[in-house]
Design a protein around this motif. Sequence first.
Motif: not given
Length: 855
Positions: A608-617
């Motif tokens: 996961e990148g931080t977009y995956q962690m924070n935004d789209n799960g």
Amino acid sequence: MIKTQYFSQKRRGLSFTGKACRLLLAGVTALAGMANLSSCSQYDLDERTPDNWGASIYSYLVDNGNYTNFSKIIDDLGYRSVLDKTGSKTLFAADDDAFKRFYANNKWGVHSYADLTVAQKRMLLFGAMINNSYQLNYLCNTEGNVKGVAMRRLSALSPYDSVPKLTPDEMPDNKYWRHLKTQPYVYCFKDLTYTPMIHFMENFLVNNKITNEDYDFLYNHTTNRQAGQASVNGLQVVEEDIRCSNGFIDRTEEVMTPLDNMAEIIKGKPQMSQWNSLLERFCAPDSSEEASIKLGLNWPTEKAYQKRFFSEWSQGGKSYNASADGSVIDPAELLSFDPGWNQFYSGTNTTPDVELQRNMGLMLVPTNEALEEYWNNGEGKVLSERYGTWDKVPNNVVAELINNNMQKYLISCVPSKFPTMLNKSNDPMNISESDVDSVFLGNNGAIYMTNKVFAPTSFVSVMFPVIVFNDNYKILWSIINSGRYDALLNSLTSTYSLFVPSSKAVLQYVDPCSYAKSELEMLRFHWNNATKEPYASVHKYDPATGVVGDSIGVKSGTWSLNRRLEFLLKDHIVVGDVTDGHTYYRTMGNSIIRVNNPGKGKDGMTVEGTYQMNDNGKKIPVTNVYNQQNGHTYIIDEEPILGTRQSVKDIIDATPEFEEFGRLLEASGIIENNYKEKTCGDNYINAFNSYQYTVYVPTNESIRQLISSGQLIDPDVYEQMKESGADVTADSTRLVNFVKYHIQDNALIIGASNSSSNYETAMIDDATKGFARLNVTADDNNITIQDKQGNVRHVLKTDKNLYNRFAREYIYPGKDAKDASNIETNSSAVVHLIDGPLLFWNKQGAHAKKRARRH
């Protein structure tokens, strides 16, 4: 054998024995003016003859009586008038005794003077002549009398002195030649540049630290060089600097013939035929209007060609990357340089003429037996198992192999320098004299025929899947290649974890340039087979529903895409091993990724990148793993690793436990929407500077205690005082310094690699004029921080939403983030709640106490 022809054609008024010949000679003479080097500069031999010099070059040869072959060549070619008068020439002449030996054994198969064709006579004369007069030892000097640096010089041999007629069976076997194979023959030059000669003089060898043993190696130990000896095209000069009224004669031990270029040497050696078949994949016939007209052909219906190789560096110091029909050649399928370019030069520090003189290239070429062994039993077996035959190996893979065996500087690749010889990836070549069976010297470089294959590092590095399966990873490969990241990823002295998004994954790139816009945009990257470049279709994207709209535009070209692609690449590279037992890792792009179940590989590993962690799960599955010599390559198919939309302020504003620090941050003035004449995506912390940071947030209660005790001013009181015009300098300084003391260089994460050090903060220490520091220890479970006053604070882990919170902040060119079309730079940060404030000072401010009590 390719037939050569000397032209004496009357078509269209052209005669190479008359007017056209004189024009060519005029061009050759004009070329001499380019040299302007240290020769006999005290004399202008075109205007007058030194009083103490002898007869003309031609007269000397005739009067000597032992140069009848050479003088007859001059007569037959109509060149007596030139060499019998004033002028500036240097001639390397062989006497009749040498010609007897030549007729007894030569590569042309001639046995007497009568057997020589006109083209061969021109090669013997003009290939042994320089259009300027030089004493022998001055040949190794270059323009400006720079001494001991030259090893090559252009001869007077024009490409028109020998024009091969190429028949279909002699043409290379690739698609670029197919249309010519219906003709009985075509005129095709090996190269349309003049032919250099090579010379080794004492000063050059000494100056470049080339030993006599190195020299003997270059000539296959058939020589036993002694100090002071000079050779030209491999022939010893046995009588030097015979002064004539119009130049110099140097007598060579044998008859000098022009040297072929590297490509022609390889083509002519049966023991290197398999490598030649690989090399000639990259050559094409390049038509020339000028040459066609000079040959009397009816351009454009009749054409003359030259053989060229698709390469990054070719004639004129430019790439040759388009076929005759205008099709652009994939950059992955370009050779490092054109091995058929006679006037090849590699440096760019001076003029092309001087750079040509200073050096030449080198190719390592394995024998057929060595290539077979590599393919069947060596490191090439992985290629054999995948492709079955060499014919099925893609051009980009073959180019990688050939390029690893190309060197631009021969003088750095002689045996005494083998220990420092590097390959394409700047790794040691690990070559020894015993690896080289024979050496062949050409006019533009040397061929070391080897008994082993020197495979590129990329075949054992994390780059291997990107190269071998290039069609599926062209987007990532394009930025690796254009940005020269291959040297980094091929390094065997480091360990890398390379995540490779497939052609399917790069269709899901949420554009960071749209993060400040009212609607997000998704870029879908594609490969343009015509231009051999990436482009992207632009789509509206709703992250709540995951719906991607129809295309609303296209982005292409380096300006629009390269910065995005560079950030994309760096966010997919971890310097280190993501299977080392931790969870979080910093990427080359200073972003953070989370790796889950790395031991399961393609059967359960996710990233996961931080977009995956924070935004789209979403957790991105790893679909394949390649274990390479310098790390691991992980293939991802669903979407690329992306950086979050959330800024530090976004995270603080959305978290009640961060409220008091948020008020201080707002009042400090270090949040900006425009920064250094650029625009910021959303509330950019101006203490950030294209790096990764840790932001420590004290608890709300601990900050309220500082305010109530007068150590910090209440932000609301501070704003009221500013509005009333009161002097708030001292309060402002303390407030800003307090906030900056909680912003630390280096993102330290619980669950990342262990770390213990004194880290710089964003606050300047007035005493030292340097950045104030914090002593921090981080491991998989905790982070402890010690401030200047000795207070020890801890990251609070009572709630997962209060630590390891990841932010990313962007700066875009231009004045309005809503119009952003490119990324200028970005910074990443991790935010942690800590159990108390970090204090740099040790005294309370009395005036601050009073203001706090009044409030």
